[in-house]
Design an enzyme around this catalytic site. Structure first.
Site, PDB file in Angstrom:
ATOM      1  N   ASN A  13       0.829  -1.201   0.000  1.00  0.00           N
ATOM      2  CA  ASN A  13       0.000   0.000   0.000  1.00  0.00           C
ATOM      3  C   ASN A  13       0.863   1.251   0.000  1.00  0.00           C
ATOM      4  OD1 ASN A  13      -2.458  -1.432   0.240  1.00  0.00           O
ATOM      5  ND2 ASN A  13      -2.371  -1.393   2.479  1.00  0.00           N
ATOM      6  N   GLU A 137      -4.499  -9.321   4.302  1.00  0.00           N
ATOM      7  CA  GLU A 137      -4.882  -8.195   3.456  1.00  0.00           C
ATOM      8  C   GLU A 137      -4.948  -8.592   1.987  1.00  0.00           C
ATOM      9  OE1 GLU A 137      -3.706  -4.238   5.994  1.00  0.00           O
ATOM     10  OE2 GLU A 137      -2.260  -4.915   4.513  1.00  0.00           O
ATOM     11  N   THR A 199      -0.370 -10.256  21.102  1.00  0.00           N
ATOM     12  CA  THR A 199       0.244  -9.003  21.522  1.00  0.00           C
ATOM     13  C   THR A 199      -0.786  -8.133  22.252  1.00  0.00           C
ATOM     14  OG1 THR A 199      -0.245  -7.870  19.429  1.00  0.00           O
ATOM     15  CG2 THR A 199       1.833  -9.078  19.568  1.00  0.00           C
ATOM     16  N   ASP A 232       3.788  -5.118  12.639  1.00  0.00           N
ATOM     17  CA  ASP A 232       4.521  -5.768  11.548  1.00  0.00           C
ATOM     18  C   ASP A 232       5.980  -6.008  11.924  1.00  0.00           C
ATOM     19  OD1 ASP A 232       2.249  -5.809   9.870  1.00  0.00           O
ATOM     20  OD2 ASP A 232       2.602  -3.725   9.319  1.00  0.00           O
ATOM     21  N   SER A 271       9.701   3.694  10.151  1.00  0.00           N
ATOM     22  CA  SER A 271       9.908   3.465  11.588  1.00  0.00           C
ATOM     23  C   SER A 271      10.560   2.124  11.901  1.00  0.00           C
ATOM     24  CB  SER A 271       8.560   3.524  12.311  1.00  0.00           C
ATOM     25  OG  SER A 271       7.784   2.364  12.055  1.00  0.00           O
TER      26      SER A 271
END
Length: 288
Positions: A13, A137, A199, A232, A271
């Site tokens: 994306n 996705e 998580t 991710d 990041s």
């Protein structure tokens, strides 16, 4: 570099990220945001995360025949991810994610899947020899076909939450979900044959086997800026650490550190931390 080879079958994306004074409630308009564009998509994010952590990575995905495609693939290409299996769709646009981020790093995301939704099983390689990582996705039938063609380790990130065939859970060596997704799947996670990682954001993560907790870890204290991409980073780091033969406790700690570091910077792919940063964080040192 670790020398480990990982194939990611997943979404690509372009993210439009609005840093806003607060997240809107339904029907509310929030003004005063700052807009940025970053490459994203769970598949692409996990591919870059694994590459920065030292693996040799190939991404199997699909983009549109438009100007956004090159921007969406730019960081992957620059850092040496193998994109030879990324195809171009002449009928569907590159996928787009619209992301609102609050000052404390929480986010809301809406995805227009575009070419990702047109990624059908016939576009997959006939056999996947490397370790495989998938998310949800892409169409479920494409994910199922990828898992069926995998010869080795399979990590299945069940995000975003959706109904999946039971054989997928039985085949996966590692299933990763967040707290919300874990609630969606419920008791079916206990029937997974491999490890299940859950998580909990700032509260850390745990590893389960057949429903029983076998390890837990807590992330280092960080100042969160944007949690986009943190999950991710966790998926890629946990997969890599387990493939390297780390104990469940050590692998989970490594993944929590990677996820926490990703939350300290804006954007998904920009990041994502590198291995030396994660190792330094685990050792209690400042990241290089």
């Amino acid at each position: 570099m670790t020398g480990l080879k990982i194939t990611i079958v997943g979404s690509i994306n372009l993210d439009f990220v609005a840093q806003a004074p607060k997240l809107p409630t339904p029907g509310e308009t929030v003004t005063g945001a700052q807009l940025a564009r970053h490459p994203g998509g769970k598949g692409a994010n996990q591919a870059l995360a694994a590459r920065r952590l030292g693996a040799e990575v190939a991404l199997v995905g699909r983009v549109g025949e438009d100007a956004m495609a090159s921007e969406a693939l730019a960081l992957l290409r620059a850092e040496g991810v193998d994109l030879s299996a990324c195809a171009t769709d002449s009928h569907a646009p590159t996928g787009v994610a619209l992301i609102a981020v609050s000052p404390d790093g929480e986010n809301q995301i809406v995805v227009a899947s575009g070419a990702n939704a047109a990624f059908t099983p016939h576009l997959l390689p006939s056999r996947i020899e490397d370790a495989l990582v998938c998310q949800l996705e892409l169409p479920i039938e494409t994910v199922a076909a990828a898992v069926q063609r995998a010869a080795g380790f399979v990590c299945l990130n069940l995000a975003p939450a959706a109904d999946v065939p039971e054989p997928l859970l039985r085949r996966a060596d590692l299933v990763v979900v967040n707290e919300t997704e874990a609630a969606f799947y419920g008791e079916s996670l206990a029937r997974a044959a491999g490890l299940v990682a859950v998580t909990y954001g700032r509260r850390g993560a745990e590893l389960r086997r057949t429903g029983d907790k076998i390890a837990e870890a807590h992330p280092p204290q960080v100042e969160a800026v944007d949690s986009t991409g943190a999950g991710d980073a966790f998926v890629a780091a946990l997969t890599l650490a387990l493939l390297e033969g780390r104990t469940p406790e050590a692998a989970l700690a490594f993944a929590c550190a990677a996820g926490a570091l990703a939350a300290t910077r804006p954007g998904a792919q920009p990041s994502l931390p590198r291995r030396d940063e994660v190792e330094a964080c685990l050792a209690g040192r400042s990241a290089p």
